[in-house]
Design a protein around this motif. Structure first.
Motif, PDB file in Angstrom:
ATOM      1  N   CYS A  17       0.851  -1.183   0.000  1.00  0.00           N
ATOM      2  CA  CYS A  17       0.000   0.000   0.000  1.00  0.00           C
ATOM      3  C   CYS A  17       0.887   1.233   0.000  1.00  0.00           C
ATOM      4  O   CYS A  17       1.866   1.315   0.728  1.00  0.00           O
ATOM      5  N   PHE A  18       0.521   2.192  -0.815  1.00  0.00           N
ATOM      6  CA  PHE A  18       1.407   3.289  -1.143  1.00  0.00           C
ATOM      7  C   PHE A  18       0.662   4.619  -1.048  1.00  0.00           C
ATOM      8  O   PHE A  18       0.108   5.096  -2.031  1.00  0.00           O
ATOM      9  N   PRO A  19       0.628   5.258   0.146  1.00  0.00           N
ATOM     10  CA  PRO A  19      -0.158   6.483   0.307  1.00  0.00           C
ATOM     11  C   PRO A  19       0.284   7.641  -0.581  1.00  0.00           C
ATOM     12  O   PRO A  19      -0.531   8.483  -0.950  1.00  0.00           O
ATOM     13  N   VAL A  20       1.542   7.690  -0.970  1.00  0.00           N
ATOM     14  CA  VAL A  20       2.006   8.773  -1.838  1.00  0.00           C
ATOM     15  C   VAL A  20       1.290   8.714  -3.189  1.00  0.00           C
ATOM     16  O   VAL A  20       0.947   9.741  -3.774  1.00  0.00           O
ATOM     17  N   GLN A  21       1.016   7.514  -3.668  1.00  0.00           N
ATOM     18  CA  GLN A  21       0.283   7.348  -4.928  1.00  0.00           C
ATOM     19  C   GLN A  21      -1.079   8.017  -4.846  1.00  0.00           C
ATOM     20  O   GLN A  21      -1.513   8.686  -5.778  1.00  0.00           O
ATOM     21  N   HIS A  22      -1.744   7.863  -3.725  1.00  0.00           N
ATOM     22  CA  HIS A  22      -3.089   8.419  -3.569  1.00  0.00           C
ATOM     23  C   HIS A  22      -3.050   9.939  -3.458  1.00  0.00           C
ATOM     24  O   HIS A  22      -3.926  10.622  -3.990  1.00  0.00           O
ATOM     25  N   ALA A  23      -2.020  10.454  -2.813  1.00  0.00           N
ATOM     26  CA  ALA A  23      -1.851  11.911  -2.751  1.00  0.00           C
ATOM     27  C   ALA A  23      -1.620  12.467  -4.161  1.00  0.00           C
ATOM     28  O   ALA A  23      -2.198  13.488  -4.545  1.00  0.00           O
ATOM     29  N   TYR A  25      -4.707  13.198 -17.001  1.00  0.00           N
ATOM     30  CA  TYR A  25      -3.338  13.234 -16.486  1.00  0.00           C
ATOM     31  C   TYR A  25      -3.208  12.413 -15.198  1.00  0.00           C
ATOM     32  O   TYR A  25      -2.189  11.751 -14.987  1.00  0.00           O
ATOM     33  N   ALA A  26      -4.238  12.451 -14.345  1.00  0.00           N
ATOM     34  CA  ALA A  26      -4.195  11.668 -13.103  1.00  0.00           C
ATOM     35  C   ALA A  26      -4.152  10.168 -13.409  1.00  0.00           C
ATOM     36  O   ALA A  26      -3.339   9.431 -12.827  1.00  0.00           O
ATOM     37  N   VAL A  27      -5.002   9.720 -14.333  1.00  0.00           N
ATOM     38  CA  VAL A  27      -5.034   8.298 -14.683  1.00  0.00           C
ATOM     39  C   VAL A  27      -3.742   7.896 -15.393  1.00  0.00           C
ATOM     40  O   VAL A  27      -3.183   6.830 -15.124  1.00  0.00           O
ATOM     41  N   SER A  28      -3.245   8.735 -16.283  1.00  0.00           N
ATOM     42  CA  SER A  28      -1.985   8.430 -16.987  1.00  0.00           C
ATOM     43  C   SER A  28      -0.825   8.306 -16.009  1.00  0.00           C
ATOM     44  O   SER A  28      -0.008   7.385 -16.118  1.00  0.00           O
ATOM     45  N   ALA A  29      -0.754   9.218 -15.058  1.00  0.00           N
ATOM     46  CA  ALA A  29       0.321   9.163 -14.061  1.00  0.00           C
ATOM     47  C   ALA A  29       0.169   7.929 -13.178  1.00  0.00           C
ATOM     48  O   ALA A  29       1.163   7.269 -12.856  1.00  0.00           O
ATOM     49  N   ALA A  30      -1.069   7.600 -12.774  1.00  0.00           N
ATOM     50  CA  ALA A  30      -1.294   6.409 -11.951  1.00  0.00           C
ATOM     51  C   ALA A  30      -0.825   5.158 -12.686  1.00  0.00           C
ATOM     52  O   ALA A  30      -0.153   4.296 -12.115  1.00  0.00           O
ATOM     53  N   PHE A  31      -1.158   5.068 -13.976  1.00  0.00           N
ATOM     54  CA  PHE A  31      -0.714   3.918 -14.765  1.00  0.00           C
ATOM     55  C   PHE A  31       0.809   3.906 -14.880  1.00  0.00           C
ATOM     56  O   PHE A  31       1.454   2.871 -14.688  1.00  0.00           O
ATOM     57  N   ARG A  67       6.882   1.133 -11.083  1.00  0.00           N
ATOM     58  CA  ARG A  67       7.112   0.430  -9.817  1.00  0.00           C
ATOM     59  C   ARG A  67       7.169  -1.079 -10.032  1.00  0.00           C
ATOM     60  O   ARG A  67       7.982  -1.774  -9.420  1.00  0.00           O
ATOM     61  N   LEU A  68       6.319  -1.594 -10.906  1.00  0.00           N
ATOM     62  CA  LEU A  68       6.328  -3.026 -11.200  1.00  0.00           C
ATOM     63  C   LEU A  68       7.650  -3.432 -11.838  1.00  0.00           C
ATOM     64  O   LEU A  68       8.282  -4.411 -11.439  1.00  0.00           O
ATOM     65  N   ALA A  74      -0.986  -2.805  -7.893  1.00  0.00           N
ATOM     66  CA  ALA A  74      -0.915  -1.342  -7.951  1.00  0.00           C
ATOM     67  C   ALA A  74      -1.841  -0.786  -9.026  1.00  0.00           C
ATOM     68  O   ALA A  74      -2.329   0.333  -8.902  1.00  0.00           O
ATOM     69  N   PHE A  75      -2.109  -1.551 -10.057  1.00  0.00           N
ATOM     70  CA  PHE A  75      -2.952  -1.057 -11.147  1.00  0.00           C
ATOM     71  C   PHE A  75      -4.396  -0.842 -10.693  1.00  0.00           C
ATOM     72  O   PHE A  75      -4.893   0.283 -10.778  1.00  0.00           O
ATOM     73  N   PRO A  76      -5.081  -1.873 -10.199  1.00  0.00           N
ATOM     74  CA  PRO A  76      -6.444  -1.585  -9.738  1.00  0.00           C
ATOM     75  C   PRO A  76      -6.441  -0.676  -8.509  1.00  0.00           C
ATOM     76  O   PRO A  76      -7.385   0.087  -8.290  1.00  0.00           O
ATOM     77  N   GLY A  77      -5.377  -0.732  -7.724  1.00  0.00           N
ATOM     78  CA  GLY A  77      -5.298   0.091  -6.519  1.00  0.00           C
ATOM     79  C   GLY A  77      -5.112   1.562  -6.786  1.00  0.00           C
ATOM     80  O   GLY A  77      -5.354   2.392  -5.920  1.00  0.00           O
ATOM     81  N   SER A  78      -4.702   1.929  -7.983  1.00  0.00           N
ATOM     82  CA  SER A  78      -4.480   3.357  -8.252  1.00  0.00           C
ATOM     83  C   SER A  78      -5.356   3.895  -9.381  1.00  0.00           C
ATOM     84  O   SER A  78      -5.796   5.043  -9.318  1.00  0.00           O
TER      85      SER A  78
END
Length: 166
Positions: free
Chosen positions: A32-38, A51-57, A63-64, A73-77
């Protein structure tokens, strides 16, 4: 394509990938990665859903590849970034982005992680196993985003993105 938006997205992605070595919560096969959610919340507010979805992907993929993340991390972000952007666009309020991130990651993303864990990774965890850790991570990251949104640095970024290029 707006070069400033792409540049800020890349900067946020770099922060996300580099901080993955320092700040994460191990939960079984998940990290679990709280920085990703921020980052999801801030980019949804500052730049928009795309841009948010592109960066999350991008962060999840990097990271993978670098070994600091997992397929979860994919479904999680991605769901969190998508809902954060969509709800913020509709409400134009930080709380909308936060609610979208929490619902998208904590509920939808955690449930979407189950088939990935069960059928791709081969884990024997139950369907609800990821709900609590994903919620803890996304609530923490979303609160961090709220605090960061009201800092002078974020105000500078907001103003910089509003300026017209000469």
């Amino acid at each position: 394509m707006d070069v400033r938006k792409v540049s800020f997205t890349a900067l946020f992605m770099a922060v996300g990938v580099l901080s993955a070595h320092l700040i994460y919560i191990p939960v079984g096969i998940a990290k679990c990665f709280p920085v990703q959610h921020a980052i999801n919340v801030l980019l949804a507010i500052l730049l928009g859903t795309r841009y948010a979805v592109s960066a999350a992907f991008g962060i999840s993929l990097l990271r993978l590849v670098l070994g600091t993340g997992s397929l979860l991390a994919f479904p999680g972000s991605l769901f969190g970034a998508l809902l954060a952007g969509l709800i913020y666009k509709r409400t134009q309020h930080v709380a909308g982005a936060v609610a979208g991130e929490i619902i998208g990651t904590g509920i939808i993303g955690s449930l979407a992680a189950y088939p990935v864990a069960a059928y791709i990774i081969g884990s024997k965890v139950g369907a609800l196993f990821f709900v609590v850790p994903f919620l803890v991570s996304t609530v923490g990251g979303s609160l961090i985003a709220c605090m960061l949104y009201y800092t002078p640095v974020t105000a500078y970024i907001r103003e910089h993105l509003k300026q017209k290029t000469a």
